[in-house]
Design a protein around this motif. Structure first.
Motif, PDB file in Angstrom:
ATOM      1  N   ARG A   8      -2.000  43.653   4.428  1.00  0.00           N
ATOM      2  CA  ARG A   8      -3.312  43.564   5.302  1.00  0.00           C
ATOM      3  C   ARG A   8      -3.244  43.686   6.800  1.00  0.00           C
ATOM      4  O   ARG A   8      -3.857  44.180   7.078  1.00  0.00           O
ATOM      5  CB  ARG A   8      -3.894  42.188   4.560  1.00  0.00           C
ATOM      6  N   GLU A   9      -2.257  42.964   7.262  1.00  0.00           N
ATOM      7  CA  GLU A   9      -2.066  42.822   8.677  1.00  0.00           C
ATOM      8  C   GLU A   9      -1.685  44.401   9.122  1.00  0.00           C
ATOM      9  O   GLU A   9      -2.105  44.869  10.285  1.00  0.00           O
ATOM     10  CB  GLU A   9      -0.988  41.862   9.231  1.00  0.00           C
ATOM     11  N   TYR A  34      -5.110  53.717  -1.065  1.00  0.00           N
ATOM     12  CA  TYR A  34      -3.564  53.223  -1.195  1.00  0.00           C
ATOM     13  C   TYR A  34      -3.628  52.100  -2.348  1.00  0.00           C
ATOM     14  O   TYR A  34      -4.225  51.144  -2.300  1.00  0.00           O
ATOM     15  CB  TYR A  34      -3.003  52.564  -0.063  1.00  0.00           C
ATOM     16  N   ASP A  35      -3.031  52.418  -3.291  1.00  0.00           N
ATOM     17  CA  ASP A  35      -2.476  51.502  -4.320  1.00  0.00           C
ATOM     18  C   ASP A  35      -1.104  50.901  -4.116  1.00  0.00           C
ATOM     19  O   ASP A  35      -0.119  51.557  -4.277  1.00  0.00           O
ATOM     20  CB  ASP A  35      -2.775  51.892  -5.678  1.00  0.00           C
ATOM     21  N   THR A  43      -5.191  47.064  -3.283  1.00  0.00           N
ATOM     22  CA  THR A  43      -5.842  48.578  -3.038  1.00  0.00           C
ATOM     23  C   THR A  43      -6.652  48.302  -1.961  1.00  0.00           C
ATOM     24  O   THR A  43      -7.362  47.577  -1.721  1.00  0.00           O
ATOM     25  CB  THR A  43      -6.676  48.419  -4.317  1.00  0.00           C
ATOM     26  N   PHE A  44      -6.273  49.391  -1.090  1.00  0.00           N
ATOM     27  CA  PHE A  44      -6.964  49.486   0.157  1.00  0.00           C
ATOM     28  C   PHE A  44      -7.620  51.198   0.447  1.00  0.00           C
ATOM     29  O   PHE A  44      -6.695  51.932  -0.071  1.00  0.00           O
ATOM     30  CB  PHE A  44      -5.910  49.451   1.550  1.00  0.00           C
ATOM     31  N   GLN A  45      -8.829  51.056   1.072  1.00  0.00           N
ATOM     32  CA  GLN A  45      -9.218  52.640   1.373  1.00  0.00           C
ATOM     33  C   GLN A  45      -9.452  52.467   2.828  1.00  0.00           C
ATOM     34  O   GLN A  45      -9.707  51.656   3.581  1.00  0.00           O
ATOM     35  CB  GLN A  45     -10.489  52.525   0.802  1.00  0.00           C
ATOM     36  N   GLU A  57     -10.506  46.479   1.712  1.00  0.00           N
ATOM     37  CA  GLU A  57      -9.790  46.252   0.539  1.00  0.00           C
ATOM     38  C   GLU A  57     -10.497  46.258  -0.530  1.00  0.00           C
ATOM     39  O   GLU A  57     -11.855  45.765  -0.641  1.00  0.00           O
ATOM     40  CB  GLU A  57      -9.387  44.649   0.858  1.00  0.00           C
ATOM     41  N   GLY A  58     -10.100  46.896  -1.528  1.00  0.00           N
ATOM     42  CA  GLY A  58     -10.455  47.134  -2.874  1.00  0.00           C
ATOM     43  C   GLY A  58     -11.001  48.638  -2.555  1.00  0.00           C
ATOM     44  O   GLY A  58     -10.650  49.411  -1.932  1.00  0.00           O
TER      45      GLY A  58
END
Length: 118
Positions: A8-9, A34-35, A43-45, A57-58
């Motif tokens: 996350r950071e 990105y999974d 999961t991040f977009q 996120e998600g």
């Protein structure tokens, strides 16, 4: 160092540097997903719209390109210590959607030289 930061950071750092210097993403309209697997999974977009980057996120939008890899390999790729093509060829990175967009993203991230950010 990015190795010591959470996924996350790392994403927050990516978003920060892209907002500070949007030139490499000018004219792009792409959604990367990105999974991330492993201990720090998620999961991040990365949404790039007209030279503006935003990380969520998600899943907010339908991705043009989805990349799946472990948290450790994600950090290595972001820092330039793992080549995306080599990661793909050795099964460390899986790509769904446009391979061309995945290659373009690697080039863009390399321009930001995230290995030097704290």
């Amino acid at each position: 160092m990015l190795e010591n930061k959470s996924v996350r950071e790392v994403w927050q750092e990516i978003e920060r540097v892209m907002k500070e210097r949007p030139e490499p993403i000018q004219g792009m309209n792409t959604v990367y997903q990105y999974d991330i697997t492993g201990d720090d999974a998620g999961t991040f977009q990365l949404l790039i719209v007209n030279g503006t980057a935003r990380v969520v996120e998600g899943t907010e939008s339908t991705p043009d390109c989805t990349l799946t890899l472990s948290d450790k390999n994600f950090k290595k790729m972001i820092m330039g210590k793992l080549n995306g093509t080599a990661a793909f060829m050795t099964g460390k990175l899986k790509i769904q959607g446009s391979m061309g967009l995945a290659l373009k993203l690697e080039g863009i991230l390399n321009e930001y030289n995230l290995s030097e950010t704290a």
